[in-house]
Design a protein around this motif. Sequence first.
Motif, PDB file in Angstrom:
ATOM      1  N   SER A 275      40.094  39.462 131.696  1.00  0.00           N
ATOM      2  CA  SER A 275      40.124  40.017 130.338  1.00  0.00           C
ATOM      3  C   SER A 275      40.280  38.939 129.275  1.00  0.00           C
ATOM      4  O   SER A 275      39.803  39.099 128.144  1.00  0.00           O
ATOM      5  CB  SER A 275      41.248  41.049 130.210  1.00  0.00           C
ATOM      6  OG  SER A 275      42.516  40.463 130.459  1.00  0.00           O
ATOM      7  N   LEU A 276      40.932  37.831 129.616  1.00  0.00           N
ATOM      8  CA  LEU A 276      41.092  36.739 128.649  1.00  0.00           C
ATOM      9  C   LEU A 276      39.727  36.211 128.207  1.00  0.00           C
ATOM     10  O   LEU A 276      39.490  35.996 127.010  1.00  0.00           O
ATOM     11  CB  LEU A 276      41.919  35.611 129.276  1.00  0.00           C
ATOM     12  CG  LEU A 276      42.158  34.376 128.401  1.00  0.00           C
ATOM     13  CD1 LEU A 276      42.907  34.750 127.122  1.00  0.00           C
ATOM     14  CD2 LEU A 276      42.918  33.307 129.177  1.00  0.00           C
ATOM     15  N   LEU A 277      38.820  36.009 129.162  1.00  0.00           N
ATOM     16  CA  LEU A 277      37.470  35.568 128.816  1.00  0.00           C
ATOM     17  C   LEU A 277      36.646  36.714 128.224  1.00  0.00           C
ATOM     18  O   LEU A 277      35.749  36.497 127.404  1.00  0.00           O
ATOM     19  CB  LEU A 277      36.768  35.020 130.063  1.00  0.00           C
ATOM     20  CG  LEU A 277      37.422  33.823 130.748  1.00  0.00           C
ATOM     21  CD1 LEU A 277      36.592  33.370 131.936  1.00  0.00           C
ATOM     22  CD2 LEU A 277      37.620  32.669 129.765  1.00  0.00           C
ATOM     23  N   GLY A 278      36.979  37.932 128.640  1.00  0.00           N
ATOM     24  CA  GLY A 278      36.256  39.097 128.138  1.00  0.00           C
ATOM     25  C   GLY A 278      36.355  39.264 126.636  1.00  0.00           C
ATOM     26  O   GLY A 278      35.434  39.805 125.998  1.00  0.00           O
TER      27      GLY A 278
ATOM     28  N   ALA B 123      28.852  41.530 126.320  1.00  0.00           N
ATOM     29  CA  ALA B 123      29.687  42.139 127.351  1.00  0.00           C
ATOM     30  C   ALA B 123      28.882  42.484 128.602  1.00  0.00           C
ATOM     31  O   ALA B 123      29.352  42.305 129.728  1.00  0.00           O
ATOM     32  CB  ALA B 123      30.361  43.392 126.792  1.00  0.00           C
ATOM     33  N   MET B 124      27.649  42.966 128.426  1.00  0.00           N
ATOM     34  CA  MET B 124      26.877  43.380 129.585  1.00  0.00           C
ATOM     35  C   MET B 124      26.266  42.204 130.345  1.00  0.00           C
ATOM     36  O   MET B 124      25.739  42.381 131.437  1.00  0.00           O
ATOM     37  CB  MET B 124      25.790  44.368 129.162  1.00  0.00           C
ATOM     38  CG  MET B 124      26.327  45.733 128.762  1.00  0.00           C
ATOM     39  SD  MET B 124      27.596  46.370 129.908  1.00  0.00           S
ATOM     40  CE  MET B 124      26.650  46.544 131.407  1.00  0.00           C
ATOM     41  N   THR B 125      26.319  41.007 129.758  1.00  0.00           N
ATOM     42  CA  THR B 125      25.927  39.830 130.538  1.00  0.00           C
ATOM     43  C   THR B 125      26.867  39.684 131.728  1.00  0.00           C
ATOM     44  O   THR B 125      26.473  39.187 132.798  1.00  0.00           O
ATOM     45  CB  THR B 125      25.985  38.562 129.666  1.00  0.00           C
ATOM     46  OG1 THR B 125      25.149  38.739 128.523  1.00  0.00           O
ATOM     47  CG2 THR B 125      25.503  37.345 130.435  1.00  0.00           C
ATOM     48  N   THR B 126      28.096  40.142 131.562  1.00  0.00           N
ATOM     49  CA  THR B 126      29.072  40.127 132.651  1.00  0.00           C
ATOM     50  C   THR B 126      28.581  40.960 133.825  1.00  0.00           C
ATOM     51  O   THR B 126      28.785  40.601 134.987  1.00  0.00           O
ATOM     52  CB  THR B 126      30.421  40.686 132.180  1.00  0.00           C
ATOM     53  OG1 THR B 126      30.768  40.089 130.949  1.00  0.00           O
ATOM     54  CG2 THR B 126      31.505  40.432 133.194  1.00  0.00           C
ATOM     55  N   ASP B 127      27.971  42.104 133.513  1.00  0.00           N
ATOM     56  CA  ASP B 127      27.429  42.963 134.568  1.00  0.00           C
ATOM     57  C   ASP B 127      26.410  42.203 135.402  1.00  0.00           C
ATOM     58  O   ASP B 127      26.443  42.224 136.637  1.00  0.00           O
ATOM     59  CB  ASP B 127      26.780  44.200 133.919  1.00  0.00           C
ATOM     60  CG  ASP B 127      26.375  45.236 134.952  1.00  0.00           C
ATOM     61  OD1 ASP B 127      26.768  45.091 136.124  1.00  0.00           O
ATOM     62  OD2 ASP B 127      25.662  46.186 134.584  1.00  0.00           O
ATOM     63  N   ALA B 128      25.498  41.513 134.710  1.00  0.00           N
ATOM     64  CA  ALA B 128      24.478  40.744 135.420  1.00  0.00           C
ATOM     65  C   ALA B 128      25.104  39.639 136.269  1.00  0.00           C
ATOM     66  O   ALA B 128      24.791  39.499 137.453  1.00  0.00           O
ATOM     67  CB  ALA B 128      23.490  40.149 134.413  1.00  0.00           C
TER      68      ALA B 128
ATOM     69  N   ALA C  95      36.663  46.348 129.484  1.00  0.00           N
ATOM     70  CA  ALA C  95      37.461  47.476 128.992  1.00  0.00           C
ATOM     71  C   ALA C  95      38.689  47.075 128.162  1.00  0.00           C
ATOM     72  O   ALA C  95      38.886  47.604 127.058  1.00  0.00           O
ATOM     73  CB  ALA C  95      37.867  48.372 130.163  1.00  0.00           C
ATOM     74  N   PRO C  96      39.562  46.174 128.636  1.00  0.00           N
ATOM     75  CA  PRO C  96      40.731  45.824 127.806  1.00  0.00           C
ATOM     76  C   PRO C  96      40.338  45.193 126.467  1.00  0.00           C
ATOM     77  O   PRO C  96      40.979  45.460 125.440  1.00  0.00           O
ATOM     78  CB  PRO C  96      41.495  44.824 128.681  1.00  0.00           C
ATOM     79  CG  PRO C  96      41.053  45.106 130.075  1.00  0.00           C
ATOM     80  CD  PRO C  96      39.612  45.494 129.946  1.00  0.00           C
ATOM     81  N   ALA C  97      39.273  44.377 126.473  1.00  0.00           N
ATOM     82  CA  ALA C  97      38.858  43.694 125.238  1.00  0.00           C
ATOM     83  C   ALA C  97      38.313  44.676 124.204  1.00  0.00           C
ATOM     84  O   ALA C  97      38.646  44.585 123.018  1.00  0.00           O
ATOM     85  CB  ALA C  97      37.810  42.627 125.558  1.00  0.00           C
ATOM     86  N   ILE C  98      37.473  45.629 124.638  1.00  0.00           N
ATOM     87  CA  ILE C  98      36.926  46.576 123.657  1.00  0.00           C
ATOM     88  C   ILE C  98      38.000  47.549 123.184  1.00  0.00           C
ATOM     89  O   ILE C  98      37.951  48.039 122.053  1.00  0.00           O
ATOM     90  CB  ILE C  98      35.708  47.337 124.213  1.00  0.00           C
ATOM     91  CG1 ILE C  98      36.066  48.139 125.465  1.00  0.00           C
ATOM     92  CG2 ILE C  98      34.559  46.385 124.501  1.00  0.00           C
ATOM     93  CD1 ILE C  98      34.930  49.018 125.966  1.00  0.00           C
ATOM     94  N   THR C  99      38.982  47.822 124.042  1.00  0.00           N
ATOM     95  CA  THR C  99      40.106  48.668 123.610  1.00  0.00           C
ATOM     96  C   THR C  99      40.912  47.961 122.522  1.00  0.00           C
ATOM     97  O   THR C  99      41.250  48.561 121.496  1.00  0.00           O
ATOM     98  CB  THR C  99      41.019  48.989 124.812  1.00  0.00           C
ATOM     99  OG1 THR C  99      40.256  49.632 125.830  1.00  0.00           O
ATOM    100  CG2 THR C  99      42.158  49.907 124.383  1.00  0.00           C
ATOM    101  N   ALA C 100      41.199  46.687 122.733  1.00  0.00           N
ATOM    102  CA  ALA C 100      41.943  45.908 121.730  1.00  0.00           C
ATOM    103  C   ALA C 100      41.136  45.744 120.451  1.00  0.00           C
ATOM    104  O   ALA C 100      41.691  45.745 119.349  1.00  0.00           O
ATOM    105  CB  ALA C 100      42.313  44.542 122.306  1.00  0.00           C
TER     106      ALA C 100
ATOM    107  N   PHE D  49      37.380  44.863 134.173  1.00  0.00           N
ATOM    108  CA  PHE D  49      38.417  43.943 133.689  1.00  0.00           C
ATOM    109  C   PHE D  49      37.890  43.050 132.564  1.00  0.00           C
ATOM    110  O   PHE D  49      38.615  42.736 131.620  1.00  0.00           O
ATOM    111  CB  PHE D  49      38.936  43.074 134.828  1.00  0.00           C
ATOM    112  CG  PHE D  49      39.965  43.740 135.693  1.00  0.00           C
ATOM    113  CD1 PHE D  49      40.825  44.697 135.181  1.00  0.00           C
ATOM    114  CD2 PHE D  49      40.105  43.394 137.036  1.00  0.00           C
ATOM    115  CE1 PHE D  49      41.780  45.310 135.962  1.00  0.00           C
ATOM    116  CE2 PHE D  49      41.058  43.985 137.830  1.00  0.00           C
ATOM    117  CZ  PHE D  49      41.903  44.952 137.300  1.00  0.00           C
ATOM    118  N   PHE D  50      36.660  42.609 132.672  1.00  0.00           N
ATOM    119  CA  PHE D  50      36.076  41.758 131.641  1.00  0.00           C
ATOM    120  C   PHE D  50      35.905  42.506 130.319  1.00  0.00           C
ATOM    121  O   PHE D  50      36.106  41.938 129.248  1.00  0.00           O
ATOM    122  CB  PHE D  50      34.713  41.215 132.086  1.00  0.00           C
ATOM    123  CG  PHE D  50      34.779  39.935 132.855  1.00  0.00           C
ATOM    124  CD1 PHE D  50      35.251  38.772 132.266  1.00  0.00           C
ATOM    125  CD2 PHE D  50      34.374  39.872 134.178  1.00  0.00           C
ATOM    126  CE1 PHE D  50      35.311  37.581 132.973  1.00  0.00           C
ATOM    127  CE2 PHE D  50      34.429  38.688 134.895  1.00  0.00           C
ATOM    128  CZ  PHE D  50      34.893  37.545 134.300  1.00  0.00           C
TER     129      PHE D  50
END
Length: 289
Positions: free
Chosen positions: A16-19, A28-33, A211-216, A208-209
């Motif tokens: 989440s820190l990098l997220g 964000a969706m680059t993480t998915d790839a 959800a917490p970041a978009i919530t914050a 983890f990458f």
Amino acid sequence: MIEVFAVLLVTALASSLLGVFLVLKGQAMTTDAISHTILLGIVIAFFITNDLRSPLLIIGAAVIGLITVYLIELVTASGLMKQDAAIGIVFTALFAASVILVSRYADNVHLDIDIVLMGQVLFAPLNRIELLGISLPYALVQLTIVFIINILFVLIFYKELKVTSFDPVYAAAAGISTTFIYYILMTLVSVTAVTAFDAVGSILVISFFVAPAITAYLVTKRLSHMIWLTLITAAFNSLLGCSFGYFTDISISGSVASVSLVTFLAVFFFNKNGWIRKTLKTRSMLRKI
């Protein structure tokens, strides 16, 4: 159970820190790839070493992660298609190649596709390592090291990350190497994802990458506050999801991902600038008009 939660917690914090910066950059969706395509690097490195604990697996995954990012940027920069389409074509091609290799040549190896996708964090404490005379889960040691590296990266390059995330044009004009920062970030994303792969699975890694970041992000727009709130949210989701999964005897990884969604929706609907308040305010203005 304490060790299971410890693995989940460190994974959540490291990811989440990098997220935070992926969300701010709109990637964000680059993480998915990346979280899927790095399986190709793991498979290739395993074929070379025949050792699932070899550090070459992390190196191979990081290289494939960078190749994924480079190919997405290359296709997007051509102007022939948008980033979401570029992610779709690169992600499916590289992930399909890894699935074919696993199913064809690694049937009897613990590179199981279902485990990679869904994860089974309950098994993480079974793989152990001796450190200073203390027996610890191997995943916990790996992810703690990655978390420390991620913290150092953010501390050292905080100013550069802040400027490149909010105003990349100004950053380039000010002489900050946006490309250098970007590829270091993506390298660490790849390394973090692969170290979390065997413990929690790619689906929870993506959660983890992002959800917490978009919530914050829904609560604050100040970077320092967003980072702290992201880490707190990640820890809360891990604790609640781990407890729920354990006591209901269901997938812990799935429980944590589901709790992350519920937390996000609660903030989305009910925070002071949330959807419900905005909807009521808009209706009130329309009535007045």
